[in-house]
Design a protein around this motif. Structure first.
Motif: not given
Length: 200
Positions: A163-170, A195-200
């Motif tokens: 299993e791999k838990q990932q998030i959006d990252f910028q 990260k997450e919903d803070l990415t543009l």
């Protein structure tokens, strides 16, 4: 700093009194977070607002836990809390950031000069030991995924990723605004990681 239990109770009272509709609207529109106004929280509960500035990591956790305890007609177990409009006293120029600002919640102003594409980033992985079947969780902090070194049964390495838990990252490069730069100087820059919903 307030005790965690007291923080949760105070946030619960604040959310139920002042932000319940905001939370419901965030959930109904499918948002991953609810945004609260620091300028509204601060006069309502100055001690809680101070904890948010001085001990943000624990205080944000308390805020998110308190939302789970509010009676709402929908599931908010994964709703994050975001804060806007920090006080002027919490605003720091990029060139003035120092060790004392580490682990505190501050506001900076500047111009985004560069931004990376939004990419997935692993934050947690689970591995299975082929010897004993034990599941091992590994928190991922760097750029590359690292597997556990040892299982409790004694096996070293070569575990199976299950299993791999990932998030959006910028990553952003933010430069000081012209009005903050002394005459003849170049604007200082800082790298901001989103990260997450803070990415543009």
């Amino acid at each position: 700093m307030l005790e965690a239990v007291e923080q949760i109770e105070r946030f619960k009272e604040y959310f139920e009194s002042e932000e319940k509709q905001t939370i419901l609207e965030a959930v109904s529109s499918g948002k991953a977070s609810v945004t609260i106004d620091f300028a509204k929280l601060s006069p309502y509960d100055p001690a809680l607002a101070l904890d948010l500035l001085e001990h943000p990591e624990d205080t944000f956790k308390a805020a998110e836990q308190s939302i789970k305890e509010i009676e709402l007609p929908t599931n908010v177990s994964k709703l994050k809390v975001r804060v806007i409009n920090l006080s002027e006293a919490a605003t720091v120029r990029i060139r003035d950031l120092r060790v004392k600002n580490l682990s505190t919640f501050v506001s900076i102003q500047g111009v985004i000069r560069q931004k990376s594409p939004v990419r997935p980033k692993a934050v947690s992985t689970r591995y299975e030991c082929p010897n004993c079947g034990n599941a091992i969780t590994k928190i991922q902090e760097g750029e590359t995924i690292k597997e556990p070194k040892l299982c409790s049964c004694g096996r070293k390495g070569n575990f199976r990723l299950i299993e791999k838990q990932q998030i959006d990252f910028q990553a952003l490069i933010i430069e000081e605004s012209l009005e903050d730069v002394p005459s003849g100087d170049k604007g200082d820059r800082i790298v901001a990681l989103l990260k997450e919903d803070l990415t543009l």
